[in-house]
Enzyme design. Structure first.
Site, PDB file in Angstrom:
ATOM      1  CG  ASN A 192      48.763   6.085 -16.754  1.00  7.96           C
ATOM      2  OD1 ASN A 192      49.494   5.685 -15.839  1.00  7.96           O
ATOM      3  ND2 ASN A 192      49.113   5.963 -18.022  1.00  7.96           N
TER       4      ASN A 192
ATOM      5  CG  ASP B  35      52.594  10.072 -19.635  1.00 10.52           C
ATOM      6  OD1 ASP B  35      52.568  10.383 -18.444  1.00 10.52           O
ATOM      7  OD2 ASP B  35      53.313   9.170 -20.095  1.00 10.52           O
TER       8      ASP B  35
ATOM      9  CE1 TYR C  85      43.096   8.049 -18.640  1.00  8.18           C
ATOM     10  CE2 TYR C  85      43.156   9.555 -16.785  1.00  8.18           C
ATOM     11  CZ  TYR C  85      43.576   8.395 -17.400  1.00  8.18           C
ATOM     12  OH  TYR C  85      44.486   7.576 -16.746  1.00  8.18           O
TER      13      TYR C  85
ATOM     14  CB  THR D 193      40.076  17.473 -22.496  1.00  2.92           C
ATOM     15  OG1 THR D 193      41.394  18.008 -22.671  1.00  2.92           O
ATOM     16  CG2 THR D 193      39.373  18.211 -21.386  1.00  2.92           C
TER      17      THR D 193
ATOM     18  CB  ILE E  43      52.545  21.169 -22.555  1.00  3.35           C
ATOM     19  CG1 ILE E  43      52.707  21.742 -21.144  1.00  3.35           C
ATOM     20  CG2 ILE E  43      52.804  19.681 -22.596  1.00  3.35           C
ATOM     21  CD1 ILE E  43      51.500  21.671 -20.308  1.00  3.35           C
TER      22      ILE E  43
HETATM   23  P1  ADP Z   1      44.154  12.621 -20.557  1.00  4.42           P
HETATM   24  O1  ADP Z   1      44.530  11.160 -20.525  1.00  4.42           O
HETATM   25  O2  ADP Z   1      44.220  13.276 -19.185  1.00  4.42           O
HETATM   26  O3  ADP Z   1      42.876  12.852 -21.266  1.00  4.42           O
HETATM   27  P2  ADP Z   1      45.795  13.423 -22.877  1.00  4.42           P
HETATM   28  O4  ADP Z   1      47.277  13.633 -22.857  1.00  4.42           O
HETATM   29  O5  ADP Z   1      45.259  12.292 -23.679  1.00  4.42           O
HETATM   30  O6  ADP Z   1      45.365  13.335 -21.329  1.00  4.42           O
HETATM   31  O7  ADP Z   1      45.090  14.781 -23.367  1.00  4.42           O
HETATM   32  C1  ADP Z   1      44.907  15.928 -22.592  1.00  4.42           C
HETATM   33  C2  ADP Z   1      44.773  17.137 -23.500  1.00  4.42           C
HETATM   34  O8  ADP Z   1      46.061  17.558 -23.913  1.00  4.42           O
HETATM   35  C3  ADP Z   1      43.979  16.906 -24.779  1.00  4.42           C
HETATM   36  O9  ADP Z   1      43.124  18.019 -24.965  1.00  4.42           O
HETATM   37  C4  ADP Z   1      45.046  16.823 -25.866  1.00  4.42           C
HETATM   38  O10 ADP Z   1      44.572  17.309 -27.113  1.00  4.42           O
HETATM   39  C5  ADP Z   1      46.112  17.731 -25.330  1.00  4.42           C
HETATM   40  N1  ADP Z   1      47.505  17.440 -25.747  1.00  4.42           N
HETATM   41  C6  ADP Z   1      48.010  16.302 -26.281  1.00  4.42           C
HETATM   42  N2  ADP Z   1      49.342  16.423 -26.485  1.00  4.42           N
HETATM   43  C7  ADP Z   1      49.696  17.672 -26.061  1.00  4.42           C
HETATM   44  C8  ADP Z   1      50.914  18.424 -26.009  1.00  4.42           C
HETATM   45  N3  ADP Z   1      52.055  17.893 -26.441  1.00  4.42           N
HETATM   46  N4  ADP Z   1      50.863  19.693 -25.498  1.00  4.42           N
HETATM   47  C9  ADP Z   1      49.714  20.233 -25.053  1.00  4.42           C
HETATM   48  N5  ADP Z   1      48.540  19.580 -25.080  1.00  4.42           N
HETATM   49  C10 ADP Z   1      48.522  18.329 -25.585  1.00  4.42           C
END
Ligand code: ADP
Length: 184
Positions: A31, A41, A130, A127, A18
């Site tokens: 969070n 994050d 969390y 996903t 992203i």
């Molecule tokens: P949350 O705490 O809301 O669950 P996470 O960041 O742990 O947020 O994960 C949210 C989603 O984003 C997961 O499906 C994870 O695989 C995905 N994810 C993690 N890093 C990235 C990234 N750099 N770009 C896009 N998606 C990501």
């Protein structure tokens, strides 16, 4: 199905990272303390630099409630803004998680609209750490966006940036199902 379009508004699904997306707003999976974490994050603060966290600390000392989002500038990212969205922690589905997840998406779309963002990139909120099941979360994510497009003509493009092939497949299936049901 990789995209959906109606009245010059579009939802696209891609596999990727992203932080490298060229859009007006990038959504962070934050969070409620806006304290920094792993996943999306961690990637946003690593690539975007320390000014993002400095700004959120100053502007939002009490953090952000679950089911909402706050705006900051985007540091070194090639976006104008980061929207720090707080999705719900999955607790089995009976603790208001669907409504909170929907509200988090909707709040980001409101922020996009009120800050004149034409394009916005979302990760799949909730996903990762969390624990929200991806198939249920994908339906909520996409149906929130489609419903929003039926109410407002902005933003014009919503991009879902899914981290792996499995997530992309699940979002594709959910989009196909939603669009089929819509046209019945
Ligand atoms: P949350 O705490 O809301 O669950 P996470 O960041 O742990 O947020 O994960 C949210 C989603 O984003 C997961 O499906 C994870 O695989 C995905 N994810 C993690 N890093 C990235 C990234 N750099 N770009 C896009 N998606 C990501």
């Amino acid at each position: 199905m990789d995209y959906w379009t109606e009245n010059e508004q579009k939802i696209s699904l891609i596999q990727g990272e992203i932080t490298t997306q060229v859009v007006d707003a990038i959504v962070n999976a934050a969070n409620s303390q806006l304290a920094g974490g792993g996943g999306v994050d961690g990637a946003i603060h690593r690539r975007g630099g320390p000014t993002i966290m400095q700004e959120t600390r100053e502007r939002y000392p009490n953090g952000c409630p679950t089911g909402s989002a706050v705006i900051s500038s985007a540091g070194h990212l090639s976006a104008k803004y980061v929207f720090h969205a707080v999705g719900p922690i999955w607790q089995g589905g009976q603790a208001g998680e669907p409504e909170l997840l929907r509200a988090a998406y909707r709040r980001c779309l409101d922020l996009a609209r009120s800050n004149e963002c034409r394009t916005i990139a979302f990760p799949s909120l909730s996903t990762g750490a969390y624990g929200y099941p991806m198939s249920e979360a994908s339906r909520i994510a996409l149906s929130s966006c489609i419903a929003y497009f039926q109410e407002y003509d902005s933003p014009s493009e919503i991009l879902f940036v899914l981290f792996d092939e499995m997530a992309l497949e699940i979002f594709r299936g959910a989009l196909q199902t939603l669009v089929n049901n819509d046209s019945d």
